[in-house]
Design a protein around this motif. Structure first.
Motif, short mmCIF file in Angstrom:
data_model
loop_
_atom_site.label_atom_id
_atom_site.label_comp_id
_atom_site.label_asym_id
_atom_site.label_seq_id
_atom_site.Cartn_x
_atom_site.Cartn_y
_atom_site.Cartn_z
N THR A 148 0.71 -1.27 0.04
CA THR A 148 -0.08 0.02 0.08
C THR A 148 0.70 1.13 -0.14
N TRP A 187 2.65 1.41 -3.75
CA TRP A 187 1.61 1.53 -4.89
C TRP A 187 0.40 2.27 -4.54
N GLY A 188 0.21 2.57 -3.59
CA GLY A 188 -1.08 3.35 -3.39
C GLY A 188 -2.50 2.45 -2.64
N SER A 189 -2.26 1.35 -3.29
CA SER A 189 -3.32 0.36 -3.08
C SER A 189 -3.04 -1.08 -3.50
N PHE A 190 -3.65 -2.15 -3.01
CA PHE A 190 -3.55 -3.40 -3.51
C PHE A 190 -4.09 -3.43 -5.02
N GLU A 191 -4.92 -2.91 -5.48
CA GLU A 191 -5.33 -2.80 -6.81
C GLU A 191 -4.42 -2.16 -7.78
#
Length: 208
Positions: free
Chosen positions: A113, A116-120
């Motif tokens: 997180t 990349w900011g988020s798992f998605e």
């Protein structure tokens, strides 16, 4: 930072590597990966790499090396190819579970997180990298000695250990890994495989 590897695939008595035992039944990963694909991939392709590596290391300094990581990292030519594929596949088959899926937790989840900011967002970048591999190869989530994560791709049977990285999760992009189930649709295979990733196994590789 070390990695959880299948070291039991080496027999000190015979000084030979052995085919790893799957931690689940060959049909346990369906419908993401079919029984037919698992049996072909594990029982034929991986078994072939084991057999070839044992033959190639006879009479070489690698004959008494029990850690396939070291062979994959320092060998060259056909020995490196087969040792890399043995290491790759041991990590690959270990990371799956019929109860897998979801999102990584703990320190690994936090780091993904953070980077990349988020798992998605991580999933999207991972898929893009994997789709960009021309021909056969692998896509890996790896870490360095400081715990920084990176998505790296490798051609053929190479492994991130050759770069000084720790491989955490790898997806096989050779066609034998998905063609029976997804024909030539690598993208669909990459979308589905998240459902069987055992993030607890991957987390252990990141922590150690």
């Amino acid at each position: 930072m070390a990695t959880v590897f299948v070291l039991a695939s080496f027999s000190s008595a015979s000084a030979q590597f052995q085919l790893m035992k799957l931690p689940y039944a060959t049909d346990a990963l369906e419908p993401v990966i079919s029984k037919q694909t698992v049996e072909l991939h594990h029982g034929k392709h991986l078994a072939g790499y084991v057999k070839k590596l044992n033959k190639l290391i006879q009479g070489t300094p690698f004959a008494s090396v029990s850690d396939v990581r070291m062979i994959a990292k320092y060998a060259t030519g056909s020995i490196a190819d087969n040792a890399g594929q043995l290491l790759n596949h041991n990590l690959y088959f270990e990371q799956f579970s019929p109860k897998g899926g979801g999102m990584p937790q703990g320190k690994l989840g936090e780091r993904i997180t953070a980077q990349w900011g988020s798992f998605e967002a991580f999933q999207k970048e991972f898929k893009q990298a994997a789709m960009g591999v021309f021909g056969s190869g692998w896509a890996w989530l790896s870490s360095d000695e400081k715990g920084n994560l990176s998505i790296v791709t490798e051609a053929n049977g190479n492994n991130p250990v050759r770069r000084g990285l720790t491989p955490l999760m790898g997806i096989d992009l050779w066609e034998h890994a998905y063609y029976l189930d997804y024909t030539n649709d690598r993208g669909k295979h990459l979308d589905e495989v998240w459902r069987i990733i055992d993030w607890q196994v991957v987390e252990l590789r990141y922590q150690l």
